[in-house]
Design a protein around this motif. Structure first.
Motif, PDB file in Angstrom:
ATOM      1  N   CYS A 448       1.381  -0.824   0.298  1.00 13.34           N
ATOM      2  CA  CYS A 448      -0.475  -0.145  -0.343  1.00 13.34           C
ATOM      3  C   CYS A 448       0.418   0.986  -0.381  1.00 13.34           C
ATOM      4  O   CYS A 448       2.495   1.068   0.586  1.00 13.34           O
ATOM      5  CB  CYS A 448      -1.036   0.381   0.975  1.00 13.34           C
ATOM      6  SG  CYS A 448      -2.217  -1.581   1.343  1.00 13.34           S
ATOM      7  N   ILE A 449       0.177   2.654  -0.448  1.00 11.46           N
ATOM      8  CA  ILE A 449       0.952   3.971  -0.269  1.00 11.46           C
ATOM      9  C   ILE A 449      -0.128   4.406  -0.164  1.00 11.46           C
ATOM     10  O   ILE A 449      -1.002   4.886  -0.395  1.00 11.46           O
ATOM     11  CB  ILE A 449       1.867   3.603  -1.817  1.00 11.46           C
ATOM     12  CG1 ILE A 449       2.724   5.437  -1.969  1.00 11.46           C
ATOM     13  CG2 ILE A 449       0.813   3.744  -3.241  1.00 11.46           C
ATOM     14  CD1 ILE A 449       3.371   4.769  -3.046  1.00 11.46           C
ATOM     15  N   LYS A 450       0.620   5.603   0.339  1.00 12.22           N
ATOM     16  CA  LYS A 450      -0.381   6.843   0.742  1.00 12.22           C
ATOM     17  C   LYS A 450       0.035   8.087  -0.513  1.00 12.22           C
ATOM     18  O   LYS A 450       1.168   8.257  -0.690  1.00 12.22           O
ATOM     19  CB  LYS A 450       0.377   7.787   1.863  1.00 12.22           C
ATOM     20  CG  LYS A 450      -0.852   8.839   2.215  1.00 12.22           C
ATOM     21  CD  LYS A 450       0.512   9.129   3.400  1.00 12.22           C
ATOM     22  CE  LYS A 450      -0.410   8.747   5.059  1.00 12.22           C
ATOM     23  NZ  LYS A 450      -0.500   9.375   6.352  1.00 12.22           N
ATOM     24  N   VAL A 451      -1.311   8.275  -0.973  1.00 13.21           N
ATOM     25  CA  VAL A 451      -1.029   9.268  -2.445  1.00 13.21           C
ATOM     26  C   VAL A 451      -2.656  10.540  -2.064  1.00 13.21           C
ATOM     27  O   VAL A 451      -3.080  10.235  -0.738  1.00 13.21           O
ATOM     28  CB  VAL A 451      -1.503   8.409  -4.089  1.00 13.21           C
ATOM     29  CG1 VAL A 451      -0.713   7.203  -4.094  1.00 13.21           C
ATOM     30  CG2 VAL A 451      -3.223   7.765  -2.852  1.00 13.21           C
ATOM     31  N   VAL A 452      -1.921  11.476  -2.746  1.00 13.74           N
ATOM     32  CA  VAL A 452      -2.351  13.114  -2.719  1.00 13.74           C
ATOM     33  C   VAL A 452      -4.172  12.148  -3.077  1.00 13.74           C
ATOM     34  O   VAL A 452      -3.824  11.857  -3.903  1.00 13.74           O
ATOM     35  CB  VAL A 452      -2.030  14.110  -3.749  1.00 13.74           C
ATOM     36  CG1 VAL A 452      -2.536  14.829  -3.351  1.00 13.74           C
ATOM     37  CG2 VAL A 452      -0.461  14.231  -2.946  1.00 13.74           C
ATOM     38  N   LEU A 453      -4.877  13.081  -2.417  1.00 11.06           N
ATOM     39  CA  LEU A 453      -6.768  13.298  -2.647  1.00 11.06           C
ATOM     40  C   LEU A 453      -6.999  13.665  -3.845  1.00 11.06           C
ATOM     41  O   LEU A 453      -6.564  14.601  -4.081  1.00 11.06           O
ATOM     42  CB  LEU A 453      -7.160  13.217  -1.864  1.00 11.06           C
ATOM     43  CG  LEU A 453      -7.427  12.266  -1.088  1.00 11.06           C
ATOM     44  CD1 LEU A 453      -8.429  12.853   0.530  1.00 11.06           C
ATOM     45  CD2 LEU A 453      -8.614  11.624  -1.153  1.00 11.06           C
TER      46      LEU A 453
END
Length: 453
Positions: A448-453
């Motif tokens: 999983c990776i955190k991305v900009v909304l």
């Protein structure tokens, strides 16, 4: 009688006063209910910035004397004490060179604390990638010519920031990079967190001796200092006046006296004049262990393309057909706790405080090694060169969400993702994720990776 170092002398004088402690911390110099315990002595020395014990960010007494002693030892124009680890020193270095909309040429093998500091300060990194000269899929060294090329193409940078040695002891050519930085009149900042002992190599491999303008040492990593003890060295006088104020922007207003005292006591250890011989002995033991490991079929880091710090024993994991977790358990069965184990490498960090019995355990472990090698070379792990789509700061502070890696193609990362090794972030905040990045992240077990909304 052993000579007392400045801060220890000041705190001992305070303890002798036997004052009623109507100040922080709440333990008042005792364990709970004043019960005897082996930690009781440490509690007595855990004080706050009382009269006579100086104040870290306005140092003019004992703390200042300790800092001046370290400056003399390391050949700096000014040295600042940190109880907040190298992280606080890194934040301070970047704050000293920061300007609005500023750009920093930075080695991609940097620590997450530097990325966070750049985001907070609004700095935009221009990346230089290690040259993979260490072999075996490792990151390698930062090339002076790559630094020169970026300085030629970017005339408005406010600093060059490099990390050396890296987590695996790989050393870049600080002297060569420093000469190029001077030619372009750009300050060189060095994260030397893993190299405070490099001052005591002959010749010295310490960044201050090699031409860095600013440099941080994480004393606790290799010297007999409590966790969090670090130094910020300043060789360029222009940064001295603002240094304490910049450090206070990030540091706790309640610095630990126990940590600072351990740094202070390290002066006495250094001044005994045995440090060089002790670290030479450590390096000799590590080289001997490396030879044993190589004879057993372990693949080692390559040193031929540059220098290495031989206080780290770095063992291959990938060519035995077992996982890093299994390799770590094998080490622990022999009473060895490694610094770090991945599915590719294991890192064992040594210092003069490791006794002969510690090394003999590793020797026995290696002598008993009984697995046949099943792979000759580590798979290449070249990091894709992603393009920035947002500034680092904007991406870090933007609303974000976690998504499966396979669904992140075309999205903008909002956090750094750094599978180790090679110790080089695959994705940085603000970069647009592509198919190559996703493939590498999945190979490294990132789901999983955190991305900009």
């Amino acid at each position: 009688m052993e000579k007392q170092t400045p801060l220890l002398k000041a705190v001992n004088e305070y303890i002798k006063r036997d004052a009623a402690r109507f100040h922080m911390p709440g333990h008042k110099g005792f364990l709970m209910h004043r019960e005897p315990d082996r930690f009781s002595e440490a509690y007595r020395y855990d004080i706050t910035e009382v009269q006579g014990a100086d104040s870290l960010y306005e140092a003019h007494g004992a703390i200042r004397e300790t800092e001046e002693a370290f400056a003399r030892i390391y050949g700096a124009k000014r040295t600042l004490l940190s109880a907040g680890g190298a992280t606080l020193c890194i934040q301070t270095m970047l704050a000293l060179v920061a300007k609005e909309g500023g750009k920093v040429i930075a080695g991609r093998n940097l620590h997450t604390s530097a990325v966070s500091a750049m985001a907070l300060l609004g700095l935009s990194p221009i990346w230089v990638y290690p040259d993979q000269s260490a072999g075996c899929g490792m990151g390698g060294r930062l090339s002076p010519e790559d630094i020169r090329a970026q300085l030629q193409n970017n005339t408005d940078v406010c600093a060059v920031y490099i990390t050396t040695p890296d987590y695996f002891g790989i050393l870049s050519d600080v002297e060569g990079i420093a000469k190029i930085c001077r030619a372009y009149r750009v300050p060189l900042l060095v994260d030397n967190s893993h190299g405070s002992h490099l001052k005591f190599r002959k010749p010295s491999l310490h960044p201050i001796d090699l031409g860095a303008d600013l440099c941080c040492d994480s004393l606790h990593k290799t010297m007999p200092v409590l966790t969090g003890g670090a130094l910020l060295h300043i060789a360029n006088e222009r940064y001295i006046p603002a240094a304490k104020q910049r450090m206070s922007l990030f540091g706790s207003t309640s610095p630990s006296y126990l940590i600072m005292l351990s740094c202070d006591r390290c002066i006495g250890y250094i001044e005994k004049g045995e440090v060089q011989a002790e670290f030479d002995a450590v390096c000799a033991r590590i080289r001997a262990l490396e030879q044993m490991a190589e004879n057993k079929g372990f693949v080692l880091l390559e040193a031929k393309a540059g220098t290495r710090d031989y206080t780290k024993l770095v063992l291959s994991v990938y060519n035995w057909g077992i996982s890093g977790a299994e390799f770590g358990e094998r080490l622990r069965l022999w009473g060895i706790e490694p610094e770090y184990v991945s599915d590719v490498w294991a890192v064992l960090m040594a210092s003069p405080e490791n006794l002969g019995g510690d090394y003999r355990r590793v020797e026995k472990f290696l002598n008993a090694w009984d697995l046949p090698s099943v792979q000759d070379a580590a798979p290449a792990q070249e990091v894709p060169r992603l393009q920035p789509a947002m500034t680092l700061r904007s991406a870090v502070f933007a609303p974000s969400e976690m998504v499966p890696v396979e669904n992140s193609i075309g999205r903008i990362a909002s956090a750094m993702v750094c599978p180790c090794p090679p110790g080089i972030p695959v994705v940085m905040p603000g970069e647009k994720i592509d198919q190559d990045a996703v493939k590498l992240l999945k190979t490294c077990g990132i789901c999983c990776i955190k991305v900009v909304l």
